[in-house]
Design an enzyme around this catalytic site. Structure first.
Site, PDB file in Angstrom:
ATOM      1  N   LYS A  22       0.721  -1.083   0.003  1.00  0.00           N
ATOM      2  CA  LYS A  22      -0.102  -0.079   0.052  1.00  0.00           C
ATOM      3  C   LYS A  22       0.923   1.214   0.049  1.00  0.00           C
ATOM      4  O   LYS A  22       0.500   2.097  -0.652  1.00  0.00           O
ATOM      5  CB  LYS A  22      -0.852   0.044   1.131  1.00  0.00           C
ATOM      6  CG  LYS A  22      -1.485   1.399   1.854  1.00  0.00           C
ATOM      7  CD  LYS A  22      -2.501   1.275   2.763  1.00  0.00           C
ATOM      8  CE  LYS A  22      -1.761   1.628   4.247  1.00  0.00           C
ATOM      9  NZ  LYS A  22      -1.292   3.023   4.480  1.00  0.00           N
ATOM     10  N   ASN A  23       1.774   1.172   0.913  1.00  0.00           N
ATOM     11  CA  ASN A  23       2.849   2.552   1.131  1.00  0.00           C
ATOM     12  C   ASN A  23       3.572   2.739  -0.007  1.00  0.00           C
ATOM     13  O   ASN A  23       4.265   3.790  -0.302  1.00  0.00           O
ATOM     14  CB  ASN A  23       3.443   2.518   2.397  1.00  0.00           C
ATOM     15  CG  ASN A  23       2.296   2.814   3.516  1.00  0.00           C
ATOM     16  OD1 ASN A  23       1.047   3.148   3.221  1.00  0.00           O
ATOM     17  ND2 ASN A  23       2.619   2.443   4.599  1.00  0.00           N
ATOM     18  N   ARG A  94      -4.778  10.494   4.545  1.00  0.00           N
ATOM     19  CA  ARG A  94      -3.607  11.641   4.627  1.00  0.00           C
ATOM     20  C   ARG A  94      -2.748  11.726   3.432  1.00  0.00           C
ATOM     21  O   ARG A  94      -2.207  12.562   2.811  1.00  0.00           O
ATOM     22  CB  ARG A  94      -2.857  11.639   5.903  1.00  0.00           C
ATOM     23  CG  ARG A  94      -3.916  11.584   7.335  1.00  0.00           C
ATOM     24  CD  ARG A  94      -2.841  11.348   8.503  1.00  0.00           C
ATOM     25  NE  ARG A  94      -1.954  12.405   8.465  1.00  0.00           N
ATOM     26  CZ  ARG A  94      -2.121  13.762   8.883  1.00  0.00           C
ATOM     27  NH1 ARG A  94      -3.247  13.902   9.558  1.00  0.00           N
ATOM     28  NH2 ARG A  94      -1.353  14.390   9.202  1.00  0.00           N
ATOM     29  N   CYS A 118      -5.150  12.853  13.313  1.00  0.00           N
ATOM     30  CA  CYS A 118      -5.493  11.560  12.830  1.00  0.00           C
ATOM     31  C   CYS A 118      -5.523  10.898  14.103  1.00  0.00           C
ATOM     32  O   CYS A 118      -4.991  11.142  15.246  1.00  0.00           O
ATOM     33  CB  CYS A 118      -4.016  11.320  12.232  1.00  0.00           C
ATOM     34  SG  CYS A 118      -3.940   9.593  11.740  1.00  0.00           S
ATOM     35  N   ARG A 123       0.468  14.505  13.187  1.00  0.00           N
ATOM     36  CA  ARG A 123       1.037  14.251  11.817  1.00  0.00           C
ATOM     37  C   ARG A 123       0.942  15.302  11.165  1.00  0.00           C
ATOM     38  O   ARG A 123       0.322  15.235  10.013  1.00  0.00           O
ATOM     39  CB  ARG A 123       0.086  13.059  11.102  1.00  0.00           C
ATOM     40  CG  ARG A 123       0.033  11.614  12.020  1.00  0.00           C
ATOM     41  CD  ARG A 123      -0.339  10.439  11.334  1.00  0.00           C
ATOM     42  NE  ARG A 123       0.370  10.284  10.358  1.00  0.00           N
ATOM     43  CZ  ARG A 123      -0.140   9.165   9.440  1.00  0.00           C
ATOM     44  NH1 ARG A 123      -1.269   8.531   9.584  1.00  0.00           N
ATOM     45  NH2 ARG A 123       0.628   8.629   8.241  1.00  0.00           N
ATOM     46  N   ASP A 307       4.303   0.422  12.186  1.00  0.00           N
ATOM     47  CA  ASP A 307       2.957  -0.450  11.619  1.00  0.00           C
ATOM     48  C   ASP A 307       3.078  -1.786  12.032  1.00  0.00           C
ATOM     49  O   ASP A 307       1.845  -2.517  11.636  1.00  0.00           O
ATOM     50  CB  ASP A 307       3.185  -0.143  10.115  1.00  0.00           C
ATOM     51  CG  ASP A 307       2.984   1.316   9.631  1.00  0.00           C
ATOM     52  OD1 ASP A 307       2.587   2.198  10.288  1.00  0.00           O
ATOM     53  OD2 ASP A 307       3.339   1.561   8.453  1.00  0.00           O
ATOM     54  N   ILE A 329       7.189   6.714  17.150  1.00  0.00           N
ATOM     55  CA  ILE A 329       6.958   7.372  16.173  1.00  0.00           C
ATOM     56  C   ILE A 329       5.695   8.251  16.213  1.00  0.00           C
ATOM     57  O   ILE A 329       6.068   9.582  15.795  1.00  0.00           O
ATOM     58  CB  ILE A 329       6.960   6.648  14.794  1.00  0.00           C
ATOM     59  CG1 ILE A 329       8.141   5.613  14.580  1.00  0.00           C
ATOM     60  CG2 ILE A 329       6.631   7.294  13.546  1.00  0.00           C
ATOM     61  CD1 ILE A 329       9.406   6.381  14.327  1.00  0.00           C
ATOM     62  N   ARG A 400      -8.584  -0.384   4.518  1.00  0.00           N
ATOM     63  CA  ARG A 400      -7.971   0.639   3.953  1.00  0.00           C
ATOM     64  C   ARG A 400      -6.645  -0.071   3.569  1.00  0.00           C
ATOM     65  O   ARG A 400      -5.625   0.186   2.702  1.00  0.00           O
ATOM     66  CB  ARG A 400      -7.474   1.535   4.971  1.00  0.00           C
ATOM     67  CG  ARG A 400      -8.739   2.460   5.142  1.00  0.00           C
ATOM     68  CD  ARG A 400      -8.407   3.647   6.101  1.00  0.00           C
ATOM     69  NE  ARG A 400      -7.491   4.407   5.466  1.00  0.00           N
ATOM     70  CZ  ARG A 400      -6.980   5.674   5.950  1.00  0.00           C
ATOM     71  NH1 ARG A 400      -7.228   5.918   7.353  1.00  0.00           N
ATOM     72  NH2 ARG A 400      -6.124   6.006   5.234  1.00  0.00           N
TER      73      ARG A 400
HETATM   74  N1  EPU Z   1       6.615  14.552  10.958  1.00  0.00           N
HETATM   75  C1  EPU Z   1       6.375  15.924  11.410  1.00  0.00           C
HETATM   76  N2  EPU Z   1       6.331  16.641  10.465  1.00  0.00           N
HETATM   77  C2  EPU Z   1       6.072  16.483   9.037  1.00  0.00           C
HETATM   78  C3  EPU Z   1       6.141  14.962   8.852  1.00  0.00           C
HETATM   79  C4  EPU Z   1       6.050  14.258   9.774  1.00  0.00           C
HETATM   80  O1  EPU Z   1       6.717  16.214  12.804  1.00  0.00           O
HETATM   81  O2  EPU Z   1       5.998  17.349   8.129  1.00  0.00           O
HETATM   82  C5  EPU Z   1       6.534  13.520  12.221  1.00  0.00           C
HETATM   83  C6  EPU Z   1       5.233  12.759  12.362  1.00  0.00           C
HETATM   84  O3  EPU Z   1       4.476  13.156  12.941  1.00  0.00           O
HETATM   85  C7  EPU Z   1       5.829  11.291  13.142  1.00  0.00           C
HETATM   86  C8  EPU Z   1       7.151  11.102  12.235  1.00  0.00           C
HETATM   87  O4  EPU Z   1       7.696  12.693  11.891  1.00  0.00           O
HETATM   88  O5  EPU Z   1       6.148  11.486  14.351  1.00  0.00           O
HETATM   89  C9  EPU Z   1       7.282  10.356  11.046  1.00  0.00           C
HETATM   90  O6  EPU Z   1       6.265  10.462  10.323  1.00  0.00           O
HETATM   91  P1  EPU Z   1       6.514   9.972   8.930  1.00  0.00           P
HETATM   92  O7  EPU Z   1       5.917  11.423   8.015  1.00  0.00           O
HETATM   93  O8  EPU Z   1       7.270   9.300   8.292  1.00  0.00           O
HETATM   94  O9  EPU Z   1       4.935   9.218   8.537  1.00  0.00           O
HETATM   95  P2  EPU Z   1       3.923   9.441   7.264  1.00  0.00           P
HETATM   96  O10 EPU Z   1       4.858   9.678   6.059  1.00  0.00           O
HETATM   97  O11 EPU Z   1       2.807  10.309   7.520  1.00  0.00           O
HETATM   98  C10 EPU Z   1       4.145   7.066   6.600  1.00  0.00           C
HETATM   99  C11 EPU Z   1       3.197   5.648   6.451  1.00  0.00           C
HETATM  100  C12 EPU Z   1       2.588   5.249   7.824  1.00  0.00           C
HETATM  101  C13 EPU Z   1       3.781   4.732   8.758  1.00  0.00           C
HETATM  102  C14 EPU Z   1       4.702   5.971   8.868  1.00  0.00           C
HETATM  103  C15 EPU Z   1       5.999   5.781   9.492  1.00  0.00           C
HETATM  104  C16 EPU Z   1       2.254   5.953   4.239  1.00  0.00           C
HETATM  105  C17 EPU Z   1       1.441   6.337   3.119  1.00  0.00           C
HETATM  106  N3  EPU Z   1       1.981   6.069   5.368  1.00  0.00           N
HETATM  107  O12 EPU Z   1       3.383   7.938   7.179  1.00  0.00           O
HETATM  108  O13 EPU Z   1       1.781   4.242   7.349  1.00  0.00           O
HETATM  109  O14 EPU Z   1       3.208   4.556   9.932  1.00  0.00           O
HETATM  110  O15 EPU Z   1       5.283   6.415   7.411  1.00  0.00           O
HETATM  111  O16 EPU Z   1       6.657   4.535   8.992  1.00  0.00           O
HETATM  112  O17 EPU Z   1       3.342   5.703   3.628  1.00  0.00           O
HETATM  113  C18 EPU Z   1       0.130   2.598   7.803  1.00  0.00           C
HETATM  114  O18 EPU Z   1       0.430   2.110   6.880  1.00  0.00           O
HETATM  115  O19 EPU Z   1      -0.524   2.198   8.714  1.00  0.00           O
HETATM  116  C19 EPU Z   1       0.783   3.944   8.304  1.00  0.00           C
HETATM  117  C20 EPU Z   1       0.394   4.726   9.168  1.00  0.00           C
END
Ligand code: EPU
Length: 447
Positions: A22-23, A94, A118, A123, A307, A329, A400
């Site tokens: 998915k990701n 998101r 969320c 996030r 995850d 995280i 999802r």
């Molecule tokens: N963060 C910030 N600011 C930003 C971006 C991130 O503070 O602009 C913080 C987040 O709040 C978090 C950390 O940085 O504390 C890491 O978040 P990240 O940005 O890596 O998460 P994401 O990109 O929103 C993706 C996956 C998630 C997975 C996380 C961590 C996708 C679509 N989603 O989310 O997947 O948990 O990386 O590996 O790739 C899931 O599949 O169940 C899922 C939630």
């Protein structure tokens, strides 16, 4: 409202095949916006609700999207003439924010609803926006929307404060068609990012991960055709590995990339699960009579994934001993704890630590899913609840991110079915009802 009903206590046996990630699929589908060819092709795209959402988003931009039952997806983005990602779609998923980088790169403009909070944490997307500004984008916030424009995007050095998966992906995509070289430092290392890089490079991009956390993107003028086979889903693989472990099962998990699951394999082995590699892409996973408690601490790849935290917590709930699970995280990713407790788990939460005292067994009852991985942990706990029924509501969260989960588990011998009891009025299931009640209370000054 659909529910999943599981009769637990049955050791799983047989083979299960892992779907496309998915990701990985989400950013790669979003990247199609940047390709000139009118017949972009993707293979091994999982059939999931989040994929339906990103397809809807592309269609709302006026792209043409056609799919077939066998995981093939054809996308023509040359027809795009709308640059708005509306709130209705972004609030559902998101990852919709992943169209921001590609729209800016190709069309120099994008209007994307700001994702709200969320279930698992706040996030924010501040890293995405700061990095896009560094590439020359002008970004304002208007009425809950990110309004981004760029005369020209220019390569820059980006240093992420902490690694962000979708942040890294958005900036890779924006930098692909920018002028000059972009260096991303402290880039996320998740394999889904490398799958995106591969898809972009096959279409003409020039991107290299020169060090584990450093990615260099040399901008190119255009991308030709997107044609890519999506990598397998390491989190789905890990979830079935736990399913075998938690039921004293003995299963073969096929279509896995072994390099992507080593932190999961290591933890499960430490817990006493027998894992044997039987081919370059399949493993045999045998659950022991007694699971040993092991401490778990989540961290960005290559360490233990957030995850998989909820699924491992279900496993630790039936283990022998006490362990500490640390979530590093997301600040609110323990929503499954209250539901696991309803199944008899002994878990105490203190900040970002959960202390899990294994009880040896769980007892089935009615529980409610709160987010995607929480739902998976409840399914796993249900499979382990010996000779009991577990009923899980709000399973739209599961849909999802897990393709045909009941079908795959039934194929392994589980007794699991989906029922639709939408005729029953269950006000707890009706968020609109709760919202309107709260609104009325507020309006009448009771609250
Ligand atoms: N963060 C910030 N600011 C930003 C971006 C991130 O503070 O602009 C913080 C987040 O709040 C978090 C950390 O940085 O504390 C890491 O978040 P990240 O940005 O890596 O998460 P994401 O990109 O929103 C993706 C996956 C998630 C997975 C996380 C961590 C996708 C679509 N989603 O989310 O997947 O948990 O990386 O590996 O790739 C899931 O599949 O169940 C899922 C939630």
């Amino acid at each position: 409202m659909e529910k999943i009903i599981i009769e637990g206590g049955i050791p799983l046996r047989g083979e299960v095949s892992i779907s496309g990630s998915k990701n990985a699929a989400l950013p790669i589908i979003a990247s199609s916006i940047m390709f000139d060819d009118s017949n972009n092709e993707l293979y091994n795209v999982p059939n999931l609700q989040d994929i339906v959402t990103i397809k809807k988003l592309l269609i709302s931009l006026n792209a043409e999207v056609k799919d077939s039952d066998d995981g093939k997806l054809f996308i023509n983005t040359s027809t795009i003439n709308n640059f708005d990602a509306p709130y209705d779609l972004v609030k559902t998923m998101r990852a919709s924010v992943l169209v921001l980088g590609p729209l800016l790169a190709k069309y120099k403009r994008a209007r994307v609803s700001l994702p709200g909070g969320c279930a698992i944490g706040a996030r924010p997307i501040d890293f995405h926006l700061q990095a896009l500004r560094a590439l020359g984008a002008s970004i304002t916030m208007e009425h809950g929307y990110v309004e981004a424009t760029a005369g020209k995007l220019k390569g820059a050095e980006i240093i992420f404060p902490i690694p962000s998966v979708t942040g890294t992906e958005n900036i890779i995509m924006a930098a692909t068609l920018a002028e000059g070289t972009t260096i991303i430092k402290n880039a996320a290392r998740e394999p889904e990012i490398d799958d995106l890089i591969l898809a972009l490079c096959n279409g003409g991009a020039n991107i290299k991960r020169v060090m584990p956390s450093v990615i260099v993107i040399k901008g190119v003028k255009k991308l030709n055709k997107l044609s890519h086979y999506i990598v397998s889903d390491r989190i789905e693989a890990g979830t079935y590995m736990v399913a075998s472990a938690i039921t004293q099962g003995d299963i073969i998990v096929k279509n896995v990339d072994l390099n992507h699951i080593s932190s999961i394999t290591d933890k499960l082995t430490e817990a006493g699960v027998k894992i044997n590699v039987i081919s370059p892409s399949s493993i045999r996973v045998k659950g022991p009579k007694i699971i040993k408690s092991v401490d778990i601490s989540t961290a960005p790849f290559p360490y233990f994934p957030t995850d998989m935290q909820a699924q491992m917590m279900a496993l630790m709930s039936i283990a022998n001993g006490l362990c500490v699970i640390t979530e590093n995280i997301f600040e609110n990713r323990f929503m499954h704890v209250a539901e696991l407790r309803r199944l008899g788990a002994d878990i105490k939460v203190c900040g970002n630590f959960a202390i899990v005292k294994g009880t040896g067994a769980l007892l089935g009852t009615d529980v409610m899913a709160t987010d995607l991985r929480a739902s998976a942990s409840l399914v796993l706990a249900g499979l382990a609840s010996s000779k009991d029924y577990t009923s899980i509501s709000r399973i739209y969260h599961l849909d999802r991110g897990y393709e045909a989960m009941e079908k795959k588990l039934s194929g392994l011998g589980a007794i699991i079915s989906r029922v639709d009891d939408s005729n029953k009025t269950d006000y707890n299931d009706n968020e609109d009802y709760l919202t309107s009640q709260s609104m009325q209370s507020i309006a009448s000054g009771i609250k």
